[in-house]
Design a protein around this motif. Structure first.
Motif, short mmCIF file in Angstrom:
data_model
loop_
_atom_site.label_atom_id
_atom_site.label_comp_id
_atom_site.label_asym_id
_atom_site.label_seq_id
_atom_site.Cartn_x
_atom_site.Cartn_y
_atom_site.Cartn_z
N SER A 76 -15.22 -54.21 54.80
CA SER A 76 -15.51 -55.56 54.33
C SER A 76 -14.63 -56.56 55.07
CB SER A 76 -15.29 -55.68 52.81
OG SER A 76 -13.94 -55.38 52.48
N GLY A 77 -15.07 -57.83 55.07
CA GLY A 77 -14.29 -58.88 55.71
C GLY A 77 -14.56 -59.03 57.20
N ASN A 78 -15.41 -58.19 57.76
CA ASN A 78 -15.70 -58.25 59.20
C ASN A 78 -16.90 -59.14 59.43
OD1 ASN A 78 -17.12 -56.10 57.85
ND2 ASN A 78 -17.96 -55.53 59.84
N ALA A 79 -16.69 -60.21 60.21
CA ALA A 79 -17.79 -61.10 60.56
C ALA A 79 -18.16 -60.96 62.03
CB ALA A 79 -17.41 -62.55 60.25
N ARG A 80 -17.17 -60.82 62.89
CA ARG A 80 -17.41 -60.72 64.32
C ARG A 80 -17.37 -59.28 64.82
NH1 ARG A 80 -17.19 -65.32 67.41
NH2 ARG A 80 -16.84 -67.25 66.27
N MET A 81 -16.64 -58.42 64.16
CA MET A 81 -16.51 -57.03 64.58
C MET A 81 -17.54 -56.18 63.84
SD MET A 81 -12.37 -56.72 64.51
CE MET A 81 -12.40 -55.07 65.21
N SER A 82 -18.22 -55.32 64.58
CA SER A 82 -19.20 -54.44 63.94
C SER A 82 -18.49 -53.38 63.12
CB SER A 82 -20.07 -53.78 65.01
OG SER A 82 -19.30 -52.87 65.79
N GLU A 83 -19.21 -52.81 62.16
CA GLU A 83 -18.63 -51.76 61.33
C GLU A 83 -18.28 -50.54 62.18
OE1 GLU A 83 -19.93 -48.93 57.57
OE2 GLU A 83 -20.58 -51.02 57.62
N ALA A 84 -19.10 -50.25 63.17
CA ALA A 84 -18.82 -49.11 64.06
C ALA A 84 -17.52 -49.34 64.82
CB ALA A 84 -19.98 -48.91 65.03
N ARG A 85 -17.28 -50.57 65.27
CA ARG A 85 -16.05 -50.87 65.99
C ARG A 85 -14.84 -50.76 65.08
NH1 ARG A 85 -13.00 -50.29 70.24
NH2 ARG A 85 -11.69 -52.10 70.75
N VAL A 86 -14.99 -51.21 63.83
CA VAL A 86 -13.90 -51.09 62.86
C VAL A 86 -13.56 -49.63 62.61
CG1 VAL A 86 -13.17 -51.57 60.49
CG2 VAL A 86 -14.42 -53.30 61.78
N ARG A 87 -14.59 -48.81 62.43
CA ARG A 87 -14.37 -47.37 62.22
C ARG A 87 -13.63 -46.75 63.41
NH1 ARG A 87 -18.20 -44.13 58.97
NH2 ARG A 87 -19.27 -45.46 57.48
N GLU A 88 -14.04 -47.16 64.60
CA GLU A 88 -13.42 -46.61 65.81
C GLU A 88 -11.94 -46.99 65.87
OE1 GLU A 88 -13.78 -47.03 70.69
OE2 GLU A 88 -15.25 -48.00 69.36
N LEU A 89 -11.63 -48.27 65.63
CA LEU A 89 -10.24 -48.72 65.67
C LEU A 89 -9.41 -48.06 64.57
CD1 LEU A 89 -10.73 -52.53 66.37
CD2 LEU A 89 -9.88 -50.80 67.97
N THR A 133 -9.10 -59.22 57.46
CA THR A 133 -9.09 -60.66 57.63
C THR A 133 -9.10 -60.90 59.13
OG1 THR A 133 -7.83 -61.02 55.60
CG2 THR A 133 -7.88 -62.81 57.21
N GLU A 134 -10.18 -61.47 59.62
CA GLU A 134 -10.32 -61.65 61.06
C GLU A 134 -9.75 -62.99 61.51
OE1 GLU A 134 -14.31 -59.15 62.31
OE2 GLU A 134 -14.52 -61.24 61.73
N ARG A 135 -9.27 -63.00 62.74
CA ARG A 135 -8.93 -64.28 63.37
C ARG A 135 -10.22 -64.94 63.83
NH1 ARG A 135 -4.57 -61.02 65.36
NH2 ARG A 135 -2.54 -61.88 64.74
N VAL A 136 -10.20 -66.26 63.87
CA VAL A 136 -11.37 -67.01 64.33
C VAL A 136 -10.94 -67.93 65.46
CG1 VAL A 136 -12.51 -66.91 62.09
CG2 VAL A 136 -10.99 -68.81 62.61
N PRO A 137 -11.82 -68.19 66.41
CA PRO A 137 -11.47 -69.12 67.49
C PRO A 137 -11.17 -70.51 66.94
CG PRO A 137 -13.42 -67.83 68.06
CD PRO A 137 -13.14 -67.58 66.61
N PHE A 138 -10.06 -71.06 67.38
CA PHE A 138 -9.63 -72.38 66.90
C PHE A 138 -9.68 -73.42 68.01
CE2 PHE A 138 -6.04 -75.40 66.42
CZ PHE A 138 -6.48 -76.06 65.29
N ALA A 139 -9.38 -73.02 69.23
CA ALA A 139 -9.36 -73.96 70.34
C ALA A 139 -9.56 -73.21 71.64
CB ALA A 139 -8.03 -74.72 70.37
#
Length: 246
Positions: A76-89, A133-139
């Protein structure tokens, strides 16, 4: 026949020398128990018990691995990262044991620039829950080499951020003042900051309502109300006051 010599009638025969008694045989000494042999036997017993204990422990660990595999993973909490990528990491490869899963296995999450925080929870007997909790592009940051990359509010470079053309552009020359530029962009967010340029002498912020410069970011923030008071003007902020140019 009569003996005529009486001297030989009652003659005593002196006893002969007594036969010397044979010395008693020396007592047989019992063979002493070898201290070295006793220690060696004790050492062998200890090695045997240690080997048996090791076999039992290894067997238990192997059995535990196969008895409790991870079967359920929730992300949960992943907006930009896929669930598969989270599992891998997170190191959640198929068949990994629930009993042996821990933070050491999930350290890949902390190494990702996109992950600001990660909470990993194990639930008996076969579930692992991951909340991000993902980082988001700010600038956008124009680096000294001219390349433009997306950065989060804390300055972390975010690779593969996609289209970030609408974000404020930060850059400049001289000593690296990215931290000051980020501070100004955050502090003046309500004025719709379009860019922040830094030089050795100060920081210039371009907003939808005008341009403001200051040699010190904290002083700029202190008199930031001048941006709304003098829309469309070029404002210079000094420690002693505000200068407005047409």
């Amino acid at each position: 026949m009569i003996d005529s010599d009486p001297r030989f009638r009652n003659r005593r025969v002196p006893p002969g020398p007594a036969a010397e008694a044979a010395p008693p045989p020396p007592p047989q000494e019992s063979a002493p128990v070898s201290a070295f042999g006793a220690r060696e036997r004790a050492r062998r017993r200890r090695r045997l018990w240690a080997s048996l204990a090791l076999v039992l422990v290894v067997g238990a660990l192997v059995g535990l691995w196969f008895a409790l595999p991870v079967r359920t993973v929730t992300v949960s909490g992943n907006a930009r990262m896929s669930e598969a990528r989270v599992r891998e990491l997170a190191g959640l490869t198929p068949g990994f044991s629930w009993a042996y899963y821990g933070t050491w296995r999930a350290r890949g999450l902390g190494a990702s620039p996109w992950v600001q925080t990660a909470q990993v929870t194990r639930r008996f007997p076969d579930t692992v829950e991951i909340h991000l909790t993902e980082r988001v592009p700010f600038a956008r940051w124009q680096r000294p080499d001219g390349g433009v990359v997306a950065v989060a509010e804390d300055g972390t470079v975010l690779p593969g951020a996609g289209d970030v053309s609408r974000l404020p552009l930060l850059g400049g020359w001289g000593p690296d003042r990215l931290e000051d530029a980020l501070f100004v962009a955050r502090s003046l967010g309500r004025y719709n900051v379009q860019s922040v340029a830094y030089t050795p002498s100060g920081v210039t912020a371009k907003t939808a309502g005008g341009t403001v410069w200051s040699g010190d970011p904290n002083t700029l923030l202190k008199y930031a109300g001048a941006i709304a008071k003098y829309p469309g003007k070029q404002i210079h902020i000094y420690p002693w006051g505000v200068s407005v140019q047409e």
